[in-house]
Design a protein around this motif. Structure first.
Motif, PDB file in Angstrom:
ATOM      1  N   TRP A  87      -0.113  -4.111   1.875  1.00 48.56           N
ATOM      2  CA  TRP A  87      -0.906  -4.053   3.109  1.00 48.56           C
ATOM      3  C   TRP A  87      -0.530  -5.206   4.041  1.00 48.56           C
ATOM      4  CZ3 TRP A  87      -5.184  -1.106   4.966  1.00 48.56           C
ATOM      5  CH2 TRP A  87      -5.908  -1.679   6.005  1.00 48.56           C
ATOM      6  N   TRP A  88      -0.344  -6.400   3.464  1.00 47.55           N
ATOM      7  CA  TRP A  88      -0.144  -7.585   4.295  1.00 47.55           C
ATOM      8  C   TRP A  88       1.318  -7.866   4.613  1.00 47.55           C
ATOM      9  CZ3 TRP A  88      -4.247  -9.022   6.675  1.00 47.55           C
ATOM     10  CH2 TRP A  88      -5.495  -8.883   6.086  1.00 47.55           C
ATOM     11  N   PHE A  89       2.252  -7.265   3.859  1.00 47.74           N
ATOM     12  CA  PHE A  89       3.660  -7.543   4.110  1.00 47.74           C
ATOM     13  C   PHE A  89       4.113  -6.935   5.435  1.00 47.74           C
ATOM     14  CE2 PHE A  89       4.297  -7.524  -0.752  1.00 47.74           C
ATOM     15  CZ  PHE A  89       3.962  -8.860  -0.825  1.00 47.74           C
ATOM     16  N   GLY A  90       5.019  -7.612   6.149  1.00 49.53           N
ATOM     17  CA  GLY A  90       5.635  -7.058   7.339  1.00 49.53           C
ATOM     18  C   GLY A  90       4.661  -6.911   8.491  1.00 49.53           C
ATOM     19  N   GLU A  91       4.982  -5.963   9.371  1.00 47.72           N
ATOM     20  CA  GLU A  91       4.159  -5.730  10.563  1.00 47.72           C
ATOM     21  C   GLU A  91       2.935  -4.891  10.222  1.00 47.72           C
ATOM     22  OE1 GLU A  91       4.494  -6.932  13.658  1.00 47.72           O
ATOM     23  OE2 GLU A  91       6.157  -8.130  12.928  1.00 47.72           O
ATOM     24  N   GLY A  92       1.944  -4.969  11.077  1.00 48.82           N
ATOM     25  CA  GLY A  92       0.775  -4.109  10.947  1.00 48.82           C
ATOM     26  C   GLY A  92      -0.498  -4.859  10.674  1.00 48.82           C
ATOM     27  N   HIS A  93      -0.483  -5.777   9.698  1.00 46.77           N
ATOM     28  CA  HIS A  93      -1.658  -6.576   9.392  1.00 46.77           C
ATOM     29  C   HIS A  93      -1.224  -8.010   9.139  1.00 46.77           C
ATOM     30  CE1 HIS A  93      -2.923  -2.451   8.236  1.00 46.77           C
ATOM     31  NE2 HIS A  93      -4.028  -2.824   8.808  1.00 46.77           N
ATOM     32  N   SER A  94      -2.085  -8.942   9.487  1.00 48.10           N
ATOM     33  CA  SER A  94      -1.762 -10.341   9.278  1.00 48.10           C
ATOM     34  C   SER A  94      -3.044 -11.124   9.080  1.00 48.10           C
ATOM     35  CB  SER A  94      -0.992 -10.894  10.484  1.00 48.10           C
ATOM     36  OG  SER A  94      -0.606 -12.227  10.250  1.00 48.10           O
ATOM     37  N   SER A  95      -2.951 -12.196   8.318  1.00 53.40           N
ATOM     38  CA  SER A  95      -4.092 -13.081   8.105  1.00 53.40           C
ATOM     39  C   SER A  95      -3.570 -14.485   7.902  1.00 53.40           C
ATOM     40  CB  SER A  95      -4.905 -12.642   6.879  1.00 53.40           C
ATOM     41  OG  SER A  95      -4.264 -13.060   5.683  1.00 53.40           O
ATOM     42  N   ASN A  96      -4.474 -15.445   7.855  1.00 58.42           N
ATOM     43  CA  ASN A  96      -4.070 -16.813   7.591  1.00 58.42           C
ATOM     44  C   ASN A  96      -3.624 -17.009   6.146  1.00 58.42           C
ATOM     45  OD1 ASN A  96      -4.513 -17.651  10.175  1.00 58.42           O
ATOM     46  ND2 ASN A  96      -6.539 -18.509   9.794  1.00 58.42           N
ATOM     47  N   GLN A  97      -3.822 -15.999   5.308  1.00 63.32           N
ATOM     48  CA  GLN A  97      -3.443 -16.108   3.903  1.00 63.32           C
ATOM     49  C   GLN A  97      -2.221 -15.259   3.546  1.00 63.32           C
ATOM     50  OE1 GLN A  97      -7.095 -15.678   4.348  1.00 63.32           O
ATOM     51  NE2 GLN A  97      -7.323 -17.883   4.217  1.00 63.32           N
ATOM     52  N   ASP A  98      -1.445 -14.841   4.538  1.00 63.65           N
ATOM     53  CA  ASP A  98      -0.267 -14.016   4.252  1.00 63.65           C
ATOM     54  C   ASP A  98       0.655 -14.671   3.220  1.00 63.65           C
ATOM     55  OD1 ASP A  98      -1.229 -12.220   6.029  1.00 63.65           O
ATOM     56  OD2 ASP A  98       0.448 -12.310   7.431  1.00 63.65           O
ATOM     57  N   ALA A  99       0.876 -15.966   3.355  1.00 64.83           N
ATOM     58  CA  ALA A  99       1.772 -16.660   2.429  1.00 64.83           C
ATOM     59  C   ALA A  99       1.225 -16.638   1.010  1.00 64.83           C
ATOM     60  CB  ALA A  99       1.994 -18.099   2.887  1.00 64.83           C
ATOM     61  N   ILE A 100      -0.107 -16.706   0.874  1.00 64.52           N
ATOM     62  CA  ILE A 100      -0.712 -16.670  -0.464  1.00 64.52           C
ATOM     63  C   ILE A 100      -0.565 -15.285  -1.080  1.00 64.52           C
ATOM     64  CG2 ILE A 100      -2.892 -16.851  -1.726  1.00 64.52           C
ATOM     65  CD1 ILE A 100      -3.711 -19.070   0.148  1.00 64.52           C
ATOM     66  N   PHE A 101      -0.771 -14.235  -0.290  1.00 63.11           N
ATOM     67  CA  PHE A 101      -0.591 -12.875  -0.815  1.00 63.11           C
ATOM     68  C   PHE A 101       0.864 -12.663  -1.242  1.00 63.11           C
ATOM     69  CE2 PHE A 101      -4.384 -11.978   1.902  1.00 63.11           C
ATOM     70  CZ  PHE A 101      -5.231 -11.623   0.873  1.00 63.11           C
ATOM     71  N   ASP A 102       1.781 -13.160  -0.444  1.00 68.25           N
ATOM     72  CA  ASP A 102       3.201 -13.084  -0.773  1.00 68.25           C
ATOM     73  C   ASP A 102       3.460 -13.768  -2.112  1.00 68.25           C
ATOM     74  OD1 ASP A 102       6.001 -13.472  -0.930  1.00 68.25           O
ATOM     75  OD2 ASP A 102       6.201 -13.626   1.248  1.00 68.25           O
ATOM     76  N   GLN A 103       2.936 -14.982  -2.255  1.00 66.77           N
ATOM     77  CA  GLN A 103       3.163 -15.742  -3.480  1.00 66.77           C
ATOM     78  C   GLN A 103       2.520 -15.070  -4.693  1.00 66.77           C
ATOM     79  OE1 GLN A 103       1.221 -19.588  -3.831  1.00 66.77           O
ATOM     80  NE2 GLN A 103       3.032 -20.458  -4.803  1.00 66.77           N
ATOM     81  N   LEU A 104       1.306 -14.570  -4.537  1.00 65.01           N
ATOM     82  CA  LEU A 104       0.629 -13.914  -5.655  1.00 65.01           C
ATOM     83  C   LEU A 104       1.415 -12.703  -6.149  1.00 65.01           C
ATOM     84  CD1 LEU A 104      -3.167 -14.077  -4.717  1.00 65.01           C
ATOM     85  CD2 LEU A 104      -2.128 -14.894  -6.839  1.00 65.01           C
ATOM     86  N   PHE A 105       1.915 -11.907  -5.219  1.00 60.21           N
ATOM     87  CA  PHE A 105       2.707 -10.735  -5.610  1.00 60.21           C
ATOM     88  C   PHE A 105       3.913 -11.162  -6.438  1.00 60.21           C
ATOM     89  CE2 PHE A 105       6.317  -7.897  -4.475  1.00 60.21           C
ATOM     90  CZ  PHE A 105       5.865  -6.741  -5.092  1.00 60.21           C
ATOM     91  N   ARG A 106       4.625 -12.180  -5.975  1.00 59.97           N
ATOM     92  CA  ARG A 106       5.805 -12.622  -6.694  1.00 59.97           C
ATOM     93  C   ARG A 106       5.443 -13.276  -8.032  1.00 59.97           C
ATOM     94  NH1 ARG A 106       7.809 -16.585  -4.234  1.00 59.97           N
ATOM     95  NH2 ARG A 106       6.368 -16.783  -2.468  1.00 59.97           N
ATOM     96  N   LEU A 107       4.297 -13.941  -8.092  1.00 65.14           N
ATOM     97  CA  LEU A 107       3.857 -14.519  -9.363  1.00 65.14           C
ATOM     98  C   LEU A 107       3.534 -13.433 -10.388  1.00 65.14           C
ATOM     99  CD1 LEU A 107       1.578 -17.456  -8.136  1.00 65.14           C
ATOM    100  CD2 LEU A 107       3.733 -17.657  -9.382  1.00 65.14           C
TER     101      LEU A 107
ATOM    102  N   LEU B  57       8.948 -13.363   0.606  1.00 63.79           N
ATOM    103  CA  LEU B  57       9.501 -12.111   1.114  1.00 63.79           C
ATOM    104  C   LEU B  57       9.786 -12.187   2.602  1.00 63.79           C
ATOM    105  CD1 LEU B  57       7.201 -10.063  -1.081  1.00 63.79           C
ATOM    106  CD2 LEU B  57       9.482  -9.204  -0.649  1.00 63.79           C
ATOM    107  N   GLU B  58       9.032 -13.006   3.304  1.00 64.67           N
ATOM    108  CA  GLU B  58       9.220 -13.160   4.744  1.00 64.67           C
ATOM    109  C   GLU B  58       8.804 -14.565   5.137  1.00 64.67           C
ATOM    110  OE1 GLU B  58       6.530 -10.689   7.068  1.00 64.67           O
ATOM    111  OE2 GLU B  58       5.231 -10.473   5.329  1.00 64.67           O
ATOM    112  N   ILE B  59       9.182 -14.966   6.324  1.00 63.79           N
ATOM    113  CA  ILE B  59       8.821 -16.290   6.825  1.00 63.79           C
ATOM    114  C   ILE B  59       7.384 -16.230   7.323  1.00 63.79           C
ATOM    115  CG2 ILE B  59       9.306 -18.036   8.576  1.00 63.79           C
ATOM    116  CD1 ILE B  59      12.233 -17.115   8.510  1.00 63.79           C
ATOM    117  N   HIS B  60       6.570 -17.151   6.838  1.00 59.59           N
ATOM    118  CA  HIS B  60       5.163 -17.199   7.245  1.00 59.59           C
ATOM    119  C   HIS B  60       4.968 -18.430   8.128  1.00 59.59           C
ATOM    120  CE1 HIS B  60       4.253 -14.040   4.367  1.00 59.59           C
ATOM    121  NE2 HIS B  60       4.963 -14.700   3.480  1.00 59.59           N
ATOM    122  N   GLU B  61       5.184 -18.238   9.398  1.00 58.45           N
ATOM    123  CA  GLU B  61       5.019 -19.347  10.332  1.00 58.45           C
ATOM    124  C   GLU B  61       3.548 -19.639  10.530  1.00 58.45           C
ATOM    125  OE1 GLU B  61       6.954 -18.112  13.866  1.00 58.45           O
ATOM    126  OE2 GLU B  61       8.973 -18.501  13.111  1.00 58.45           O
TER     127      GLU B  61
END
Length: 744
Positions: A509-529, A550-554
């Motif tokens: 849901w949070w990867f790529g375009e469409g949805h974004s939050s201040n925790q995108d980097a955490i969701f990315d990390q959790l998936f990879r963990l 998976l992507e740059i989280h500026e």
């Protein structure tokens, strides 16, 4: 025979697995470190109060979906084995807080809706305003430890539902307001655990009493059709770009279903009847598995029904659906394993509760929904079909209430009171309706469309380059597990639990375009963990790519105007000409919010001829349909003496900044693509003015307003707010709790 209109509310209560598997072992099933606090906070605000309010009206029956991954995490908090970063700093003596923790508190302990969770509480509002006006750096340099202690306490207090404010301890804390110490913060946490401990028993009791039906979901909330075959994405979007590797592990479907089934039986002492397919996602291949597991019924969205019947559901100007007899009935799906009942939600009615009614007074919102249902009841009476109708209203049962007054309590009380006194309307659980009125409409299983409750497609979870890369990572990890047939759930539960967690829908849901939050980097990390956990449990080398995001989280920061801009107003959304514009990032600020802002960002700037504004929409957004019918620009000129007036938009709330006085008003009508321009005059009146303003709506909305129209020089500072409205009535505004400052 004359039937009342039967109405089935289904509330979907869900949180993804925030527990981190770091350190190896089967941490999913025991103590573990949680990366985010939303199970605990939503647990104290949204799950128990919903059914406690319903209990006061015993004639009203409803259905609630409690997702296994939510219950599992609630149990960790209840048992005192779950610790998230927010909780850890809340329970730390302030004199022991590190510099990094102080910065974390200032950044994250205002993660709450301002108008409903911060503004009503004087001390919390005071701390927020200081942080907003002075900035985090000033607070770090000047705040006393007591300020941090109060902020820690208030973030936890504000998330406790108003239904519990009459509790002796909570009432005392609310009255105290400030000067909280560690002991108080510890007691607030104990109160949170008390509330969490009541959630499942209360649901179980009300189900045993017949007022509630509790349903479940596949174990970790995966998109079952995509587990069966990622090619399912092309059913709704034939030209979809798919992942490099095809994921097709249908054997995981019965695993998720069985684990959800057994998990439910253990907590509710009976077998579940209904299944909420994750994200209401369905496809023909998954149906036999659902039947074989023993479920009686499922639910999906009206878009899925429309695709299945090749019937687009049109609505009239007030929202009444045409051919309602097709939507307001259960269907029997014929599969190779037997028949399965399915109901389809009314998307519009569900979205009114999810997105619209929070902006209305509770009484007016309740009256509006009852009025709409009464019109449907009248259509039922006028139809030739004597079968009773069932209107299904299904939505998130947690996220929307944050935007309601007192977490939705006044609205739900007004709504339940009206239902109790309305003989035309009967609230039922889905099972009791189906048992009394078995579906007479049938549909071949292969006729069912492959799609979800988001646009009848799977584009929210697959098709974007980053989402596809995540699927490729998952496919390779799944194949690695398949290469170890000796690793069974019995002798290697860690590998399988990590797989189930990674197959959950929320990461995609949070990867790529469409949805974004201040925790995108955490969701990315959790998936990879979670993926790393599969390799670790199998003693396989962890691929190096799993150590990289998976992507740059500026960092989402606001950029001020850097100089004159000279854009071409064509709605293309290109950055050319906007490079030096100011920019504001808009959208969900935290958590797994299904109510994600349809607006991606705002751009603003000026040159010698015009001031400019641009609004970028998220993919697939149609402004007049998904946003509002009108956009209003309201602005004034600070430090200048001139006539100003209050907003001309009806129902504008009496809260800053929309209750300020403004000098100019420009309205863009998305439907008619027309522009209206007004200027404030004497006696707080608005007067129409000619304008040469330009607006272009395509990929973005771009606006240019000539300084000549404004009768102001280009160096004039402007304070601007954007208000969304429908037919002249206030709906929302942005940026949240602030004005856009345009200066040269």
């Amino acid at each position: 025979m004359s039937h009342p209109l039967h109405v089935a509310f289904i509330w979907h209560q869900h949180q993804p697995l925030y527990k981190s598997p770091e350190g190896g072992g089967s941490t999913y099933l025991g103590a573990g470190r949680y990366r985010l606090p939303w199970v605990r906070l939503h647990g104290t605000k949204d799950y128990l109060d919903l059914v406690l309010m319903l209990e006061r009206y015993p004639k009203l029956h409803q259905t609630v979906n409690l997702v296994p991954s939510l219950i599992l995490q609630l149990e960790d908090y209840i048992n005192g084995t779950a610790f998230d970063p927010y909780l850890e700093v809340s329970l730390t003596p302030t004199e022991q807080l590190t510099q990094g923790q102080l910065e974390f508190i200032l950044e994250h302990f205002f993660d709450a809706n301002y108008e409903t969770l911060i503004q009503p509480h004087q001390r919390y509002r005071e701390l927020y305003q200081v942080r907003q006006e002075k900035g985090e750096a000033w607070c770090l340099a000047n705040w006393e430890l007591q300020d941090y202690s109060d902020l820690l306490a208030w973030h936890n207090l504000a998330w406790i539902d108003p239904l519990f404010w009459d509790d002796e301890d909570i009432a005392a804390w609310l009255k105290q307001g400030r000067d909280f110490n560690l002991g108080t913060r510890q007691r607030i946490y104990s109160k949170q655990r008390e509330i969490l401990a009541r959630i499942v028993p209360q649901h179980r009791q009300m189900q045993e009493n017949g007022q509630l039906e509790v349903m479940t979901t596949p174990y970790t909330h995966p998109i079952l059709p995509l587990l069966a075959d990622t090619d399912a994405g092309r059913v709704a979007v034939p030209n979809m770009t798919l992942p490099r590797y095809r994921f097709s592990w249908a054997e995981d479907i019965p695993r998720h279903l069985n684990k959800g089934w057994e998990f439910y039986k253990e907590r509710f002492k009976q077998e579940p009847r209904g299944l909420w397919p994750s994200e209401q996602s369905v496809s023909p291949p998954v149906l036999p598995y659902i039947v074989e597991q023993g479920f009686n019924w499922i639910c999906s969205d009206e878009a899925v029904l429309g695709w299945s019947l090749q019937q687009f559901f049109h609505r009239d100007e007030v929202g009444n659906i045409q051919q309602p007899e097709l939507l307001y009935r259960p269907y029997s799906l014929e599969t190779s394993a037997g028949n399965l009942s399915i109901v389809f939600r009314d998307h519009a009615l569900s979205d009114l509760i999810g997105f619209t009614y929070s902006g209305m007074s509770p009484q007016n919102a309740a009256e509006d929904l009852i009025g709409r249902l009464q019109k449907i009841a009248q259509m039922q009476q006028n139809s030739d079909n004597e079968e009773p109708w069932l209107v299904t209203i299904a939505l998130d049962g947690e996220n929307c209430w944050e935007f309601y007054e007192q977490d939705g309590k006044p609205f739900l009380e007004a709504l339940y009171e009206r239902f109790s006194n309305e003989p035309q309307l009967k609230l039922v659980t889905v099972s009791e309706f189906i048992e009394k009125f078995p579906p007479t409409a049938t549909m071949k299983g292969e006729q069912l469309h492959s799609g979800s409750w988001v646009d009848g497609s799977f584009t929210t979870w697959i098709g974007d380059p980053v989402k596809n890369r995540a699927w490729d990572y998952l496919t390779q990890a799944r194949q690695t597990l398949a290469n170890h047939p000796e690793a069974t759930e019995e002798n290697n539960p860690a590998a399988w639990e990590a797989l189930y967690a990674a197959e959950g829908s929320d990461w995609f849901w949070w990867f790529g375009e469409g949805h974004s939050s201040n925790q995108d980097a955490i969701f990315d990390q959790l998936f990879r963990l979670h993926l790393q956990g599969i390799y670790r449990a199998l003693n396989e080398p962890i691929p190096t790519y799993l150590n990289q995001p998976l992507e740059i989280h500026e960092a989402r920061t606001d950029h001020r105007v850097q100089g004159f801009i000279h854009p071409e107003i064509n709605g293309s959304g290109d950055e050319k000409g906007w490079e030096k514009a100011g920019r504001l990032e808009i959208g969900g600020a935290r958590g797994t919010m299904h109510v994600s802002s349809p607006i991606q960002r705002l751009w603003y700037g000026l040159d010698q001829s015009n001031f400019y504004l641009r609004m970028d929409f998220k993919a697939g957004i149609q402004p007049a349909k998904d946003l509002a019918s009108e956009l209003n620009l309201l602005w004034f000129y600070p430090n200048k003496i001139m006539h100003n007036s209050s907003s001309p938009i009806a129902d504008t709330p009496d809260t800053a900044p929309v209750n300020y006085l403004f000098h100019h008003h420009l309205q863009i009508n998305f439907s008619t693509r027309s522009i209206k321009f007004q200027q404030a005059g004497e006696h707080f009146k608005w007067y129409s003015r000619e304008t040469q303003a330009q607006a272009a709506l395509n990929n973005s909305l771009e606006i240019a307003v000539p300084w000549q129209d404004l009768q102001q020089p280009p160096e004039s500072p402007i304070r601007l707010v954007l208000v969304l409205s429908d037919e002249g009535h206030f709906r929302n505004y942005l940026p949240e709790n602030s004005l856009i400052a345009i200066e040269q």
